[in-house]
Write an enzyme that holds these catalytic residues in place. Sequence first.
Site, PDB file in Angstrom:
ATOM      1  CE1 TYR A 152      20.066  39.295  43.996  1.00  0.00           C
ATOM      2  CE2 TYR A 152      21.966  40.690  43.542  1.00  0.00           C
ATOM      3  CZ  TYR A 152      21.066  39.724  43.144  1.00  0.00           C
ATOM      4  OH  TYR A 152      21.158  39.178  41.878  1.00  0.00           O
ATOM      5  CD  GLN A 179      13.776  27.671  37.325  1.00  0.00           C
ATOM      6  OE1 GLN A 179      14.367  28.246  36.422  1.00  0.00           O
ATOM      7  NE2 GLN A 179      12.542  27.193  37.181  1.00  0.00           N
ATOM      8  CG  ASN A 180      11.067  31.012  42.970  1.00  0.00           C
ATOM      9  OD1 ASN A 180      11.293  31.464  41.854  1.00  0.00           O
ATOM     10  ND2 ASN A 180       9.933  30.397  43.266  1.00  0.00           N
ATOM     11  CB  VAL A 181      16.931  33.793  45.498  1.00  0.00           C
ATOM     12  CG1 VAL A 181      17.727  33.252  44.315  1.00  0.00           C
ATOM     13  CG2 VAL A 181      16.269  35.121  45.134  1.00  0.00           C
ATOM     14  CG  ASP A 182      11.003  33.239  47.527  1.00  0.00           C
ATOM     15  OD1 ASP A 182      10.645  32.153  48.026  1.00  0.00           O
ATOM     16  OD2 ASP A 182      10.664  33.579  46.367  1.00  0.00           O
ATOM     17  CG  HIS A 242      18.735  29.891  39.943  1.00  0.00           C
ATOM     18  ND1 HIS A 242      17.627  30.230  39.181  1.00  0.00           N
ATOM     19  CD2 HIS A 242      19.408  28.961  39.210  1.00  0.00           C
ATOM     20  CE1 HIS A 242      17.641  29.534  38.054  1.00  0.00           C
ATOM     21  NE2 HIS A 242      18.704  28.760  38.052  1.00  0.00           N
ATOM     22  N   GLY A 258       4.948  27.141  37.932  1.00  0.00           N
ATOM     23  CA  GLY A 258       5.281  28.563  37.865  1.00  0.00           C
ATOM     24  C   GLY A 258       6.603  28.881  37.212  1.00  0.00           C
ATOM     25  CB  THR A 259       9.387  27.464  35.958  1.00  0.00           C
ATOM     26  OG1 THR A 259      10.529  27.698  35.127  1.00  0.00           O
ATOM     27  CG2 THR A 259       9.009  25.998  35.890  1.00  0.00           C
ATOM     28  CB  SER A 260       8.974  30.620  31.338  1.00  0.00           C
ATOM     29  OG  SER A 260      10.260  30.961  31.822  1.00  0.00           O
TER      30      SER A 260
END
Length: 231
Positions: A55, A88-91, A106, A172-174
């Site tokens: 990380y 859902q991104n952690v940035d 997340h 941008g998500t599946s």
Amino acid sequence: MEKKKIVILTGAGISAESGIATFRDANGLWEGHDVMEVASPEGWRKNPDLVLEFYNQRRKNALDAKPNPGHFALAQLEQKYEVTIITQNVDNLHERAGSTKVIHLHGSLFQSRSTIDENLVYDINGWELNAGHTCEKGSQLRPNIVWFGELVPLMESSIKETQEADIFMVVGTSLVVYPAAGLVHYVSKQVPVYVIDPHLPEITKQPNLHLIPEKAGVALPDLVTKLLLAA
């Protein structure tokens, strides 16, 4: 007049356009690591040094990355709409582009939390979180990331936001990672839904569904311009 509310679910695709690696298309490997080694409680117990270093590198990468036109377009929506981004991104690229209400489903790369009291959360300055960095109760800090097998604490507030949406976007998500993928089921039937991704996810057809098979950085500036003109 009350502003309409736009809720946007974003995933790995929008960050990938800024050069942040994902494991979505890499057979479950993330930067060469099995995701269970670096993104699970079991992996943490087995090798915390590996997890911390993993990380640290993700954090360094995220600090070097820059928001792309998709991030900036979503921030512009706040000129005329009430906007909530559920990511859902952690940035922190949404925040750096100017978005002011971002729910990190997340967790966040730029936060740590206590390993004995999950309510003790701290901002990380810079990119390093190392062994020996402890909380005020003396326990080792871990990344404040929701790992596989852990509960998603912000899911309830995300469902509430989704139910209140006048417009909903999926970017941008599946739509395969649950429970986040289930948010689309909480959108009211009459609400327009825009799905933007070069590889469109499977989604139940409905009257107000708009499928846009393009990258976020290409599609969002145009879509946002139209929505601002219509507001």
